[in-house]
Design an enzyme around this catalytic site. Structure first.
Site, PDB file in Angstrom:
ATOM      1  N   GLY A  73      85.009  45.084   8.893  1.00  0.00           N
ATOM      2  CA  GLY A  73      85.741  44.031   8.203  1.00  0.00           C
ATOM      3  C   GLY A  73      87.004  44.479   7.499  1.00  0.00           C
ATOM      4  O   GLY A  73      87.706  43.659   6.908  1.00  0.00           O
ATOM      5  N   GLN A  74      87.320  45.771   7.573  1.00  0.00           N
ATOM      6  CA  GLN A  74      88.545  46.255   6.941  1.00  0.00           C
ATOM      7  C   GLN A  74      89.760  45.661   7.659  1.00  0.00           C
ATOM      8  O   GLN A  74      89.709  45.374   8.846  1.00  0.00           O
ATOM      9  CB  GLN A  74      88.615  47.788   6.973  1.00  0.00           C
ATOM     10  CG  GLN A  74      87.509  48.471   6.211  1.00  0.00           C
ATOM     11  CD  GLN A  74      86.255  48.693   7.059  1.00  0.00           C
ATOM     12  OE1 GLN A  74      86.090  48.136   8.129  1.00  0.00           O
ATOM     13  NE2 GLN A  74      85.346  49.515   6.553  1.00  0.00           N
ATOM     14  N   THR A  75      90.844  45.525   6.945  1.00  0.00           N
ATOM     15  CA  THR A  75      92.058  44.892   7.474  1.00  0.00           C
ATOM     16  C   THR A  75      92.459  45.484   8.821  1.00  0.00           C
ATOM     17  O   THR A  75      92.804  44.745   9.750  1.00  0.00           O
ATOM     18  CB  THR A  75      93.218  45.034   6.465  1.00  0.00           C
ATOM     19  OG1 THR A  75      92.794  44.495   5.210  1.00  0.00           O
ATOM     20  CG2 THR A  75      94.447  44.299   6.931  1.00  0.00           C
ATOM     21  N   PHE A  77      90.787  46.593  11.232  1.00  0.00           N
ATOM     22  CA  PHE A  77      89.901  46.283  12.363  1.00  0.00           C
ATOM     23  C   PHE A  77      89.870  44.803  12.715  1.00  0.00           C
ATOM     24  O   PHE A  77      89.324  44.418  13.750  1.00  0.00           O
ATOM     25  CB  PHE A  77      88.477  46.759  12.083  1.00  0.00           C
ATOM     26  CG  PHE A  77      88.368  48.232  11.895  1.00  0.00           C
ATOM     27  CD1 PHE A  77      88.808  49.115  12.863  1.00  0.00           C
ATOM     28  CD2 PHE A  77      87.850  48.759  10.722  1.00  0.00           C
ATOM     29  CE1 PHE A  77      88.724  50.488  12.681  1.00  0.00           C
ATOM     30  CE2 PHE A  77      87.755  50.125  10.529  1.00  0.00           C
ATOM     31  CZ  PHE A  77      88.196  50.991  11.508  1.00  0.00           C
TER      32      PHE A  77
END
Length: 181
Positions: A73-75, A77
């Site tokens: 969920g990191q920016t 990805f």
């Protein structure tokens, strides 16, 4: 004795009528996506580390084998989400319902993803995780805050749940199972 017959009938049914489905599990970092996969697979919650990129795991529940894509969920990805959501039977969007500061970003990312033509019509399940925390929003509050009523081009369901306490996990499994082939 009747419990034994029921178990035997369920086992025989699973031999001949096993269903399969593929789903993508997405959401912002720390929403509880990997925790959900762990609870579905093992029935236990364990401490998890953030998913880097993606993980794929097969989980069997009640005669349904689910191939679950757990996406980071990191920016950096989030641009991968569309690729792993194409052709799935359901998109599961996990939201930390107690992290009120991240809801605007969660709303923007969800609506941007669902605007992609390649994802048209794929059913959406929104899970407000961490409902065991006092500041957690209800399902109705999530519908409002994430503007889910604006999503009219697909089947959409919203549940408040908790991976830690497994609250409403049975409803989530039932919803997913109903969409298997």
């Amino acid at each position: 004795m009747s419990g034994w017959w029921q178990s035997l009938a369920e086992w025989l049914k699973s031999l001949f009528f096993n269903k399969e489905m593929e789903l993508s599990l997405i959401g912002l970092q720390n929403a509880g996506k990997t925790s959900l996969v762990n609870v579905l697979a093992t029935g236990n919650t364990t401490d998890t580390i953030p998913t880097v990129g993606f993980n794929m795991r097969k989980v069997t529940k009640g005669g349904v084998t689910m191939r679950v894509w757990d996406l980071g969920g990191q920016t950096r990805f989030r641009s991968m989400w569309e690729r792993y959501c194409r052709g799935v039977q359901a998109i599961v969007y996990v939201v930390d319902s107690a992290d009120l500061d991240s809801l605007d970003a969660a709303k923007e990312e969800l609506h941007a993803l669902l605007s992609k033509p390649s994802l048209a019509g794929i059913p959406l399940l929104v899970l407000g995780n961490k409902n065991d925390l006092p500041e957690a929003l209800s399902a109705n509050e999530l519908i409002t805050r994430l503007d889910l009523k604006a999503i009219t081009d697909r089947e959409t369901a919203v549940y408040s749940m908790s991976c830690r306490t497994q609250a409403n996990l049975d409803v989530v499994i039932k919803w997913l199972s109903a969409r298997s082939k």
